[in-house]
Design an enzyme around this catalytic site. Structure first.
Site, PDB file in Angstrom:
ATOM      1  N   MET A  13       0.822  -1.222   0.000  1.00 41.96           N
ATOM      2  CA  MET A  13       0.000   0.000   0.000  1.00 41.96           C
ATOM      3  C   MET A  13       0.854   1.269   0.000  1.00 41.96           C
ATOM      4  O   MET A  13       0.600   2.199  -0.760  1.00 41.96           O
ATOM      5  CB  MET A  13      -0.948  -0.001   1.218  1.00 41.96           C
ATOM      6  CG  MET A  13      -1.945  -1.152   1.224  1.00 41.96           C
ATOM      7  SD  MET A  13      -2.833  -1.322  -0.337  1.00 41.96           S
ATOM      8  CE  MET A  13      -3.848   0.150  -0.307  1.00 41.96           C
ATOM      9  N   ASN A 121       7.906  -1.177  10.192  1.00 43.23           N
ATOM     10  CA  ASN A 121       7.791  -1.233  11.654  1.00 43.23           C
ATOM     11  C   ASN A 121       8.388  -2.517  12.238  1.00 43.23           C
ATOM     12  O   ASN A 121       8.455  -3.512  11.528  1.00 43.23           O
ATOM     13  CB  ASN A 121       6.300  -1.169  12.039  1.00 43.23           C
ATOM     14  CG  ASN A 121       5.840   0.259  12.258  1.00 43.23           C
ATOM     15  OD1 ASN A 121       6.621   1.126  12.628  1.00 43.23           O
ATOM     16  ND2 ASN A 121       4.560   0.496  12.019  1.00 43.23           N
ATOM     17  N   ARG A 152       0.311  14.636  11.497  1.00 44.56           N
ATOM     18  CA  ARG A 152      -0.974  14.355  12.163  1.00 44.56           C
ATOM     19  C   ARG A 152      -1.243  15.401  13.247  1.00 44.56           C
ATOM     20  O   ARG A 152      -2.348  15.938  13.361  1.00 44.56           O
ATOM     21  CB  ARG A 152      -0.936  12.953  12.793  1.00 44.56           C
ATOM     22  CG  ARG A 152      -1.029  11.863  11.764  1.00 44.56           C
ATOM     23  CD  ARG A 152      -1.009  10.479  12.405  1.00 44.56           C
ATOM     24  NE  ARG A 152      -1.281   9.458  11.405  1.00 44.56           N
ATOM     25  CZ  ARG A 152      -0.716   8.248  11.379  1.00 44.56           C
ATOM     26  NH1 ARG A 152       0.145   7.899  12.327  1.00 44.56           N
ATOM     27  NH2 ARG A 152      -1.018   7.391  10.431  1.00 44.56           N
ATOM     28  N   HIS A 176       8.893   5.940  17.499  1.00 48.13           N
ATOM     29  CA  HIS A 176       7.590   5.866  16.829  1.00 48.13           C
ATOM     30  C   HIS A 176       6.785   4.796  17.545  1.00 48.13           C
ATOM     31  O   HIS A 176       6.914   3.622  17.285  1.00 48.13           O
ATOM     32  CB  HIS A 176       7.812   5.488  15.358  1.00 48.13           C
ATOM     33  CG  HIS A 176       6.538   5.343  14.582  1.00 48.13           C
ATOM     34  ND1 HIS A 176       5.627   6.360  14.453  1.00 48.13           N
ATOM     35  CD2 HIS A 176       6.030   4.306  13.870  1.00 48.13           C
ATOM     36  CE1 HIS A 176       4.624   5.947  13.695  1.00 48.13           C
ATOM     37  NE2 HIS A 176       4.842   4.715  13.335  1.00 48.13           N
TER      38      HIS A 176
END
Ligand code: TXD
Length: 319
Positions: A13, A121, A152, A176
């Site tokens: 994606m 990740n 964000r 993160h």
């Protein structure tokens, strides 16, 4: 001047969205790489067939062999697997660590001069492992998370205040994960630090606290809505901003996972810090002044990153 070459390792994606943005912005020729056969070729062909519509002169190619990334100027890595039900964080760490080993070796063999941006990740540990496996200089390997988390944060502040996102500078630093550190004192709306906004009645302290909390949980909010995956538009745009700063030597200061060697009291780990990105890669780390509370939150986050890196070392003895 020859066109630049951008290799996208992982064509899922985020990889597909990266290819789309890179083609629209004519950043360079794009190679979409993946272990899945057909996926990168299909996305590359679909995107290539769209270039006549918007007159982009770049080429797009799908690949399953590392030879095809040869000579890439930028590699953006999203390869890996997401967490599936029943899988622990450590299971995921072990699987994606193996992926980083394959990717690192592929980059080392075929694109050793590239600027590498890792997105996979758990980010701060995976970018560390990727640098180790690739053997590239630490200034040429960075991780993307902070631009996304900060974007964000900025979006939520814009939504609350009605101020254009163009006039908001928001910073989210450290690891993160849930322990990331949105920098309330260093973030500004229309030039005003956030505590001043509260003083002047733009929002209450409770409303600001809720925005900070929503920022920390921003990834999970998207996962809960999508149900079948995680965010990809904002992560892709964030990595493109970093790639552009390198390719065009813009020297932007962006929150990136950069290799710290004493900065912020961190030695030998990748954590999110304001990083000047230019033609030499991560050229300089900008050091904000922290108060005690900020330093404590930062340290807690760095400890979590250190724990993940130790887990990587336990899994792979070559690290
Ligand atoms: O801020 C951030 N850093 C992030 C990170 C924000 C959002 C998502 N973040 C992570 O990015 C997410 O947890 C994943 O680890 C990555 C990629 O997310 P994406 O949504 O693009 O995942 P996909 O769609 O599952 O794509 C991963 C692709 C898929 O096509 C696999 O076939 C491929 O990776 N894959 C590989 N490619 C090459 N080589 C190997 N070994 C490999 N293994 C899987």
């Amino acid at each position: 001047m020859a066109r630049k070459k951008i290799a996208l390792i992982g064509s899922g994606m985020i990889g597909g969205t990266l290819a789309h943005v890179a083609a629209r912005e004519e950043l360079g020729d794009v190679v979409l790489f993946d272990i899945a056969e057909g996926l990168p070729q299909g996305k590359a062909l679909d995107l290539a067939e769209s270039t006549p519509v918007y007159n982009s002169s770049v080429s797009l190619k799908g690949a399953n062999a590392y030879e095809d990334i040869a000579g890439a100027d930028v590699c953006i890595v999203t390869a890996g697997v997401p967490r599936k039900p029943g899988m622990s964080r450590d299971d995921l760490l072990g699987i994606n660590l193996k992926v980083m080993k394959a990717v690192g070796e592929g980059i080392k063999a075929h694109a050793p001069n590239a600027f590498v941006i890792c997105i996979t990740n758990p980010l701060d540990a995976m970018v560390w492992a990727l640098q180790q496996f690739s053997g590239l200089p630490a200034n040429k390997v960075v991780g993307m998370a902070g631009v996304l988390d900060s974007s964000r944060f900025a979006y939520f502040l814009s939504e609350k205040t009605g101020v254009s996102v163009a006039d908001i500078h928001a910073w989210t630093l450290a690891g993160h994960g849930d322990s990331m550190v949105p920098m309330v004192r260093h973030s500004t709306v229309g030039g005003l630090p956030l505590p001043q906004l509260v003083k002047q009645g733009w929002m209450t302290q409770e409303e600001l606290d809720a925005i900070v909390d929503r920022t920390r949980k921003g990834g999970g909010e998207i996962v809960a809505l999508l149900k079948t995956g995680s965010a990809y538009y904002a992560p892709a745009e964030s990595a493109i901003a970093m790639a552009k700063s390198y390719l065009k030597d813009q020297k932007r200061v962006l929150p990136a996972a950069a290799f710290c060697q004493g900065e912020y009291g961190v030695d030998g780990l990748y954590v999110g810090v304001p990083t000047l990105i230019g033609a030499e890669g991560a050229e300089k780390i900008v050091e904000f002044d922290f108060n005690d509370a900020e330093q404590e939150m930062f340290n807690t986050s760095v400890e979590a990153v250190g724990g993940l890196v130790d887990a990587c070392k336990d899994i792979d003895s070559s690290l």
